[in-house]
Design a protein around this motif. Structure first.
Motif, PDB file in Angstrom:
ATOM      1  N   LEU A  52     -65.299  61.689  58.827  1.00 16.66           N
ATOM      2  CA  LEU A  52     -66.135  62.641  58.097  1.00 16.66           C
ATOM      3  C   LEU A  52     -65.400  63.248  56.904  1.00 16.66           C
ATOM      4  CD1 LEU A  52     -66.404  65.959  60.146  1.00 16.66           C
ATOM      5  CD2 LEU A  52     -65.351  63.964  61.164  1.00 16.66           C
ATOM      6  N   GLY A  53     -64.646  62.411  56.220  1.00 17.90           N
ATOM      7  CA  GLY A  53     -63.895  62.891  55.078  1.00 17.90           C
ATOM      8  C   GLY A  53     -62.427  63.009  55.399  1.00 17.90           C
ATOM      9  N   PHE A  55     -59.096  63.524  56.874  1.00  9.87           N
ATOM     10  CA  PHE A  55     -58.915  63.728  58.318  1.00  9.87           C
ATOM     11  C   PHE A  55     -58.130  64.980  58.682  1.00  9.87           C
ATOM     12  CE2 PHE A  55     -55.549  60.005  58.448  1.00  9.87           C
ATOM     13  CZ  PHE A  55     -54.687  60.707  57.622  1.00  9.87           C
ATOM     14  N   TRP A  56     -57.477  65.629  57.724  1.00  9.97           N
ATOM     15  CA  TRP A  56     -56.790  66.887  58.048  1.00  9.97           C
ATOM     16  C   TRP A  56     -57.787  67.944  58.511  1.00  9.97           C
ATOM     17  CZ3 TRP A  56     -53.545  67.303  52.901  1.00  9.97           C
ATOM     18  CH2 TRP A  56     -52.511  66.353  52.938  1.00  9.97           C
ATOM     19  N   GLY A  57     -58.792  68.191  57.698  1.00 12.16           N
ATOM     20  CA  GLY A  57     -59.788  69.193  58.048  1.00 12.16           C
ATOM     21  C   GLY A  57     -60.699  68.739  59.167  1.00 12.16           C
ATOM     22  N   ALA A  58     -60.987  67.446  59.203  1.00  6.62           N
ATOM     23  CA  ALA A  58     -61.865  66.917  60.247  1.00  6.62           C
ATOM     24  C   ALA A  58     -61.244  67.101  61.627  1.00  6.62           C
ATOM     25  CB  ALA A  58     -62.144  65.440  59.979  1.00  6.62           C
ATOM     26  N   GLU A  59     -59.949  66.807  61.748  1.00 10.19           N
ATOM     27  CA  GLU A  59     -59.310  66.959  63.057  1.00 10.19           C
ATOM     28  C   GLU A  59     -59.364  68.408  63.522  1.00 10.19           C
ATOM     29  OE1 GLU A  59     -55.208  65.934  65.502  1.00 10.19           O
ATOM     30  OE2 GLU A  59     -55.084  66.249  63.341  1.00 10.19           O
ATOM     31  N   ARG A  60     -59.127  69.340  62.603  1.00 10.91           N
ATOM     32  CA  ARG A  60     -59.140  70.758  62.985  1.00 10.91           C
ATOM     33  C   ARG A  60     -60.482  71.175  63.574  1.00 10.91           C
ATOM     34  NH1 ARG A  60     -57.566  75.206  58.534  1.00 10.91           N
ATOM     35  NH2 ARG A  60     -59.454  74.361  57.554  1.00 10.91           N
ATOM     36  N   LYS A  61     -61.570  70.651  63.030  1.00 10.41           N
ATOM     37  CA  LYS A  61     -62.896  71.009  63.539  1.00 10.41           C
ATOM     38  C   LYS A  61     -63.027  70.673  65.024  1.00 10.41           C
ATOM     39  CE  LYS A  61     -64.652  72.563  59.691  1.00 10.41           C
ATOM     40  NZ  LYS A  61     -65.004  73.996  59.553  1.00 10.41           N
ATOM     41  N   PHE A  62     -62.378  69.577  65.447  1.00 10.42           N
ATOM     42  CA  PHE A  62     -62.521  69.160  66.838  1.00 10.42           C
ATOM     43  C   PHE A  62     -61.532  69.858  67.766  1.00 10.42           C
ATOM     44  CE2 PHE A  62     -64.660  65.739  64.554  1.00 10.42           C
ATOM     45  CZ  PHE A  62     -65.836  65.679  65.276  1.00 10.42           C
ATOM     46  N   TRP A  63     -60.274  70.080  67.337  1.00  6.91           N
ATOM     47  CA  TRP A  63     -59.372  70.783  68.254  1.00  6.91           C
ATOM     48  C   TRP A  63     -59.804  72.232  68.413  1.00  6.91           C
ATOM     49  CZ3 TRP A  63     -55.624  70.110  63.803  1.00  6.91           C
ATOM     50  CH2 TRP A  63     -55.269  71.324  63.204  1.00  6.91           C
ATOM     51  N   GLN A  64     -60.490  72.783  67.397  1.00 11.72           N
ATOM     52  CA  GLN A  64     -60.948  74.163  67.504  1.00 11.72           C
ATOM     53  C   GLN A  64     -62.078  74.341  68.514  1.00 11.72           C
ATOM     54  OE1 GLN A  64     -61.856  75.204  63.401  1.00 11.72           O
ATOM     55  NE2 GLN A  64     -59.888  76.214  63.134  1.00 11.72           N
ATOM     56  N   GLN A 130     -66.660  62.188  49.976  1.00 15.59           N
ATOM     57  CA  GLN A 130     -66.979  63.451  50.606  1.00 15.59           C
ATOM     58  C   GLN A 130     -66.534  64.549  49.644  1.00 15.59           C
ATOM     59  OE1 GLN A 130     -69.017  65.538  53.249  1.00 15.59           O
ATOM     60  NE2 GLN A 130     -68.784  63.327  53.302  1.00 15.59           N
ATOM     61  N   GLY A 131     -67.512  65.129  48.958  1.00 17.64           N
ATOM     62  CA  GLY A 131     -67.189  66.118  47.946  1.00 17.64           C
ATOM     63  C   GLY A 131     -66.415  65.490  46.800  1.00 17.64           C
ATOM     64  N   ASN A 132     -65.264  66.078  46.483  1.00 20.62           N
ATOM     65  CA  ASN A 132     -64.431  65.550  45.399  1.00 20.62           C
ATOM     66  C   ASN A 132     -63.534  64.402  45.841  1.00 20.62           C
ATOM     67  OD1 ASN A 132     -65.389  67.403  43.464  1.00 20.62           O
ATOM     68  ND2 ASN A 132     -63.970  68.978  44.180  1.00 20.62           N
ATOM     69  N   ASP A 133     -63.510  64.111  47.133  1.00 20.22           N
ATOM     70  CA  ASP A 133     -62.700  63.003  47.648  1.00 20.22           C
ATOM     71  C   ASP A 133     -63.518  61.720  47.578  1.00 20.22           C
ATOM     72  OD1 ASP A 133     -60.571  64.702  48.262  1.00 20.22           O
ATOM     73  OD2 ASP A 133     -61.352  65.121  50.269  1.00 20.22           O
ATOM     74  N   VAL A 134     -63.054  60.777  46.774  1.00 18.64           N
ATOM     75  CA  VAL A 134     -63.804  59.539  46.534  1.00 18.64           C
ATOM     76  C   VAL A 134     -63.007  58.337  47.039  1.00 18.64           C
ATOM     77  CG1 VAL A 134     -64.840  58.056  44.769  1.00 18.64           C
ATOM     78  CG2 VAL A 134     -64.901  60.546  44.498  1.00 18.64           C
ATOM     79  N   GLY A 135     -63.671  57.467  47.791  1.00 20.72           N
ATOM     80  CA  GLY A 135     -63.025  56.260  48.275  1.00 20.72           C
ATOM     81  C   GLY A 135     -63.616  55.814  49.592  1.00 20.72           C
ATOM     82  N   GLY A 202     -60.938  69.475  52.219  1.00 23.74           N
ATOM     83  CA  GLY A 202     -62.062  69.251  51.321  1.00 23.74           C
ATOM     84  C   GLY A 202     -63.406  69.169  52.000  1.00 23.74           C
ATOM     85  N   LEU A 203     -63.458  69.471  53.304  1.00 24.74           N
ATOM     86  CA  LEU A 203     -64.720  69.357  54.022  1.00 24.74           C
ATOM     87  C   LEU A 203     -65.690  70.464  53.619  1.00 24.74           C
ATOM     88  CD1 LEU A 203     -63.963  68.397  57.733  1.00 24.74           C
ATOM     89  CD2 LEU A 203     -64.511  66.937  55.785  1.00 24.74           C
TER      90      LEU A 203
END
Length: 219
Positions: A52-53, A55-64, A130-135, A202-203
């Motif tokens: 979902l974009g 993975f730094w921010g994505a992982e945090r959403k799940f451990w939280q 995902q937002g400004n992250d392109v690829g 960037g999520l």
């Protein structure tokens, strides 16, 4: 523009980078939970995988999510290059997505609850960005480990599409595929935002809420 276009086009097996036979060095333990990152995991736990974009921010959403989450880990999946490095993935020439592996206890937290977190914390209508992250590594993806997970994910996608459409958003571009091989990312990426609390994330979700978890078993 040419470089940007190349980063949003999937390579083929023939054009992808070769990679390596030796796995990357990564952490042994989860930085927050202190549990073995690569297992073995206790009996009765299940595994989920999402892209979902970044993975730094994505992982945090799940451990939280806390209770019911055994470990989370970031890595690369869905491409062609074995044991690719972060730098290689960022070239767009591996085909990999940046993904989060979630090992969870279904008796405590449902797969539906994980899907709710997935849908609400990114924009699944943006294709290879995902937002400004392109690829290609930022594409939206649900990678399923069972037929029950697939059915639950498909039903969740259809339900969330109705809500997105009502809010004026376009079609969901999320891929739902059998879980591919997961390659653990380098040590410094694991639980990155716990180590660097003010690091980049960037999520951004759509502001549209997902239906409440149904409690459907997706074992």
């Amino acid at each position: 523009m040419l470089f940007s276009r190349k980063k949003t086009e999937m390579p083929t097996r023939e054009t992808a980078l070769a990679g390596r036979s030796v796995p990357l060095r990564t952490a042994d333990e989860h930085f927050i939970f202190g549990r073995p990152l690569k297992g073995p995991y206790p009996d009765g736990l299940e595994t989920a995988m999402f892209g979902l974009g970044c993975f730094w921010g994505a992982e945090r959403k799940f451990w939280q999510l806390g209770a019911g989450i055994w470990v989370t880990a970031v890595g690369y999946a869905g491409g062609f290059t074995p044991n690719a490095t972060y730098e290689e993935v960022c070239t767009g020439r591996t085909g990999h997505n940046e993904v989060v592996l979630v090992v969870f206890d279904p008796k405590v937290i449902s797969y539906d609850a994980l899907l709710k977190t997935f849908w609400e914390n990114h924009n699944p209508t943006q294709g290879m960005r995902q937002g400004n992250d392109v690829g290609t590594q930022y594409r939206s993806g649900i990678y399923v480990f069972s037929d029950a997970q697939r059915k639950t994910a498909e039903a969740s996608k259809a339900s969330f599409q109705e809500r997105l459409s009502s809010a004026g958003f376009g079609r969901i571009t999320t891929e739902i595929l059998p879980a591919p091989e997961f390659f653990f990312a380098e040590d410094y990426h694991q639980q990155y935002l716990a180590k660097v609390p003010h690091g980049y994330c960037g999520l951004g979700g759509t502001g549209v809420t997902c239906a409440a978890p149904t409690g459907v078993d997706a074992a």
